[in-house]
Design a protein around this motif. Structure first.
Motif: not given
Length: 787
Positions: A437-455
């Motif tokens: 779960l911790r790895e998947t969470l990291g992947n999800v947050l990375n995806y969101i971060n790229k979409k928000t331009n580093g938000g």
């Protein structure tokens, strides 16, 4: 060997140390300016005493008085801001590290507002963004107050410690060092939001506030990360609530700590400017002017002002911290004499019965004297109003709005791009895939971060990789943030293993609105240690709502290595209690907890949670690698059913005898149930409803009709539970004594669990597949007899 001759000196620092007398400047204050400043301060100090007098035994006059000149010079000389626009995102910010100086802020703000009203009322912001003289009727009053003048003038209820209901104040502070950490976090957000011409944050603090662990942790973060725009104004008066010698002062040992504030900041690599006379307007002006203009380095700056707590109040030191003169006593009136003499005025004397309405009327009559005094001294009022206009012009000349970085949190609400029910292909996981779960969470947050331009910006207690949040920066600017050497990094060190400081820091990061601050550590540590910071953040978001800002700014707390599955580290780290500390312990809508069991639930839960805009989003994720279950094979509900927060994981067969209902919560026990227990139940022809709790708060966001349809009351009255958390977290779902008696939970055997691989700890707790099966069979058999 002569031990006394051996000394340890500081190693190389990026920061500098200066005595204010070492600063060469052409900027000076004229004699007329000094005269106005002195007169205003007399008026201000008396008003601090007036507020304490009319709310007996409540308030903090001493520190408000000793810091008055510091704040006065900030808001009328140093800061670049627009008085007419308290919510400007480009303006410099003032923040109270210690909320104890709220009395002074209210007095100063009311006097400033009054001078503008008198000399240029068009400058006034809308009424809900003002702090009027009449609002002082609400000093430390509850919103439900019904006294005549409070109601007539619609006075604001001014909290004991400032919140964002006070114009220009962004944070709720005052609780044991939280204000320093959150203010420094807000400073980072300001610095990181602009490519150039960034706003400054000016933090007001006393040396007592520095003794908290959070303050040291956040101060270390600011020095390490070179947060150039952070300036702390340290009112060094040596007095706390009890002590009158908090720090070492020269050769005299401190009662609490053995550093003085100059050494404290210099240790953490800040610039330090020292004023031996913290009441000298000339020195205050010189030090603040130098601090905002210095180009020697990119380090944060502390200006240390040596003052006296309760200066000229008649009571000094710790005795003036939270106490003062008796109500309308001779000592109180004697304190007012300086102001009366300076302005040739006479303050009202209280007479008659001391009841609530009479005291309020006496306060109002006294406030009217301040109004008349400012009207009679219009030249002084005009002087300060003109200074506010100069501040606005400076702000406009900086054109900060042209330097905003392109962070885009608004995209989170874009359903076409960030649909919680449509997992991006990059995050899709096939059945039988093994992932934590911790790895998947990291992947999800990375995806969101790229979409928000580093938000998204993350800090962790030396556990970036371990908790999965290191992935937030993957493919962006990696490494740790430093303004000088790595200013686009999305990870920042907040003092190392410092959950307290991290929590405060990240609430400040989130408050500005350009970022989602993410804190991460073991759930066992991060939840209890950050609880106070989370609570103050929620209070601040509520306060914003009270003055018309409807959207909350979300902070995320990653509760990593959650529960029994962290067994190798033992019961000190594998703590099932933490969900109970946060779930249902805040006003509804502020905190959303997430307890997924299947990695594929993380995208829908995280996105849906963010789109709800809570103050805090708290996902609980576990350490071990788990196999992705083939839901169709086990006849389980679709992944997106998790969005209801409590969903029917598997429905009973209506054509067969019904045996009961089981409610699950927790990754380890749910995986054990599906892969081990469920096949045995199916083999025995056991026909039950199986529910899973992925988020109590998301379930609460449903209508009552939807809740009852999903989980009827009759089901709650017959169900048993199996949880990886504590028994009370099941009370919402398991409402009969019979069901609770048959519920399985980690502490059922009456002791903390031992160490070892997660599955062995689950076995010890009686929560493994075999134990679950036996408990369910017993529940079914006894239920038949019970009914």
């Amino acid at each position: 060997m002569n031990v006394s001759q051996k000394k340890l000196t500081f190693g190389p620092r990026r920061g500098f140390y200066l005595d204010v007398n070492d600063i060469e400047t052409k900027s000076t204050l004229s004699q007329k300016e000094l005269e106005y400043l002195e007169k205003f301060n007399s008026l201000y100090r008396s008003l601090c005493g007036v507020l304490f007098n009319f709310v007996p035994k409540s308030g903090h006059p001493g520190g408000s008085i000793s810091a008055g000149r510091i704040i006065e010079n900030l808001i009328f000389s140093t800061m670049d801001y627009n008085f007419s626009d308290p919510n400007s995102t480009c303006a410099d910010v003032i923040s109270l590290g210690a909320g104890h100086k709220a009395t002074g802020v209210y007095a100063m703000w009311a006097l400033r507002n009054e001078m503008v009203r008198i000399t240029d009322p068009k400058m006034l912001p809308s009424e809900n963004k003002q702090l009027r003289l009449e609002d002082l009727l609400g000093f430390r009053r509850n919103p439900c107050t019904k006294t005549p003048l409070f109601v007539e003038y619609k006075a604001k209820a001014l909290d004991g410690h400032t919140t964002p209901t006070t114009p220009f104040i962004r944070l709720s502070t005052g609780a044991s060092g939280i204000g320093d950490a959150s203010s420094i976090g807000l400073g980072f957000a300001l610095l990181d939001s602009f490519s150039e011409n960034f706003p400054f944050i000016h933090i007001i603090e006393g040396e007592g506030g520095l003794t908290t662990g959070r303050a040291a942790e956040a101060t270390a973060a600011a020095g390490t990360a070179s947060l150039k725009n952070v300036i702390m104004h340290l009112d060094w008066n040596q007095a706390g609530i009890d002590a009158d010698a908090i720090c070492r002062d020269g050769s005299k040992p401190g009662e609490y700590v053995q550093w003085d504030p100059r050494e404290f900041f210099y240790l953490y690599d800040w610039n330090v400017i020292y004023l031996s006379d913290g009441f000298s307007y000339t020195d205050i002006y010189k030090a603040q002017d130098f601090a905002v203009k210095q180009k020697e380095n990119n380090q944060p700056t502390a200006i240390v002002y040596k003052t006296v707590k309760g200066w000229k109040y008649g009571i000094t030191g710790s005795k003036s911290h939270g106490s003062g003169h008796e109500f309308c006593s001779p000592e109180y009136y004697n304190f007012l004499k300086e102001c009366e003499t300076t302005f040739n005025i006479h303050m009202p004397r209280f007479a008659g019965e001391k009841n609530e309405a009479a005291v309020e009327k006496a306060l109002y009559d006294t406030l009217l004297v301040y109004r008349k005094t400012l009207e009679a001294n219009k030249d002084m009022s005009l002087f300060f109003t003109e200074r506010l206009k100069i501040s606005k012009k400076r702000l406009e000349s900086l054109k900060r709005e042209n330097y905003h970085k392109p962070y885009d949190l608004k995209i989170i609400d874009n359903q076409a791009l960030m649909n919680s029910q449509e997992t991006p292909k990059e995050l899709d996981l096939a059945p039988d895939t093994k992932i934590a779960l911790r790895e998947t969470l990291g992947n999800v947050l990375n995806y969101i971060n790229k979409k928000t331009n580093g938000g998204l910006v993350a800090a962790s207690a030396d556990l970036f990789a371990s908790t999965g949040v290191k992935k937030i920066a993957q493919g962006l600017s990696e490494g740790l943030y430093n303004f000088t050497t790595n200013r686009n990094a999305r990870l920042i060190a907040v003092g190392g293993i410092c959950e307290d400081g991290i929590g405060g820091f990240m609430t400040g990061v989130s408050t500005y609105g350009n970022h989602i601050g993410v804190s991460a550590s073991f759930a066992a540590f991060v939840v209890p240690m950050e609880h106070t910071a989370l609570r103050l953040h929620c209070i601040a978001q509520q306060a914003k709502h009270d003055v018309g800002e409807n959207k909350k700014n979300t902070m995320m707390i990653v509760c990593g290595h959650a529960g029994m599955e962290t067994g190798e580290d033992g019961p000190t780290h594998a703590d099932p209690q933490v969900l109970q500390l946060i779930s249902e312990n805040f006003p509804r809508g502020h905190v959303i907890t997430l307890t997924p069991w299947d990695s594929r639930e993380l995208w829908p839960l995280i996105m849906y949670g963010l789109q709800k805009h809570p103050s805090v989003l708290a996902p609980f994720v576990t350490r071990p690698t788990e196999k992705i279950i083939d839901r169709k094979k086990y006849n389980l509900a679709d992944i997106n059913e998790t969005l209801t927060g409590m969903y029917r994981l598997r429905k009973h067969d209506s054509k067969k005898e019904y045996h009961g209902a089981i409610v699950l919560q927790g990754s380890g026990i749910a995986n054990a149930f599906v892969s081990e227990t469920l096949p045995k139940l199916d083999n025995d022809g056991i026909n039950v409803d199986v529910f899973y709790v992925s988020s109590l708060e998301l379930f609460d966001s449903l209508s009552k009709e939807e809740q009852n349809k999903m989980y009827p009351e009759k089901t709650a009255n017959l169900a048993m539970g199996i949880t990886g958390f504590t028994l009370p977290t099941m009370y919402r779902w398991i409402q009969s004594s019979f069901g609770r008696d048959h519920t399985l939970y980690p502490f059922l055997k009456g002791h903390f669990l031992g160490s070892g691989p997660g599955h062995k700890v689950i076995e010890e707790a009686g929560l493994n597949g075999e134990a679950q099966y036996k408990a369910i069979i017993e529940y079914i058999e006894k239920r038949k007899r019970h009914t």
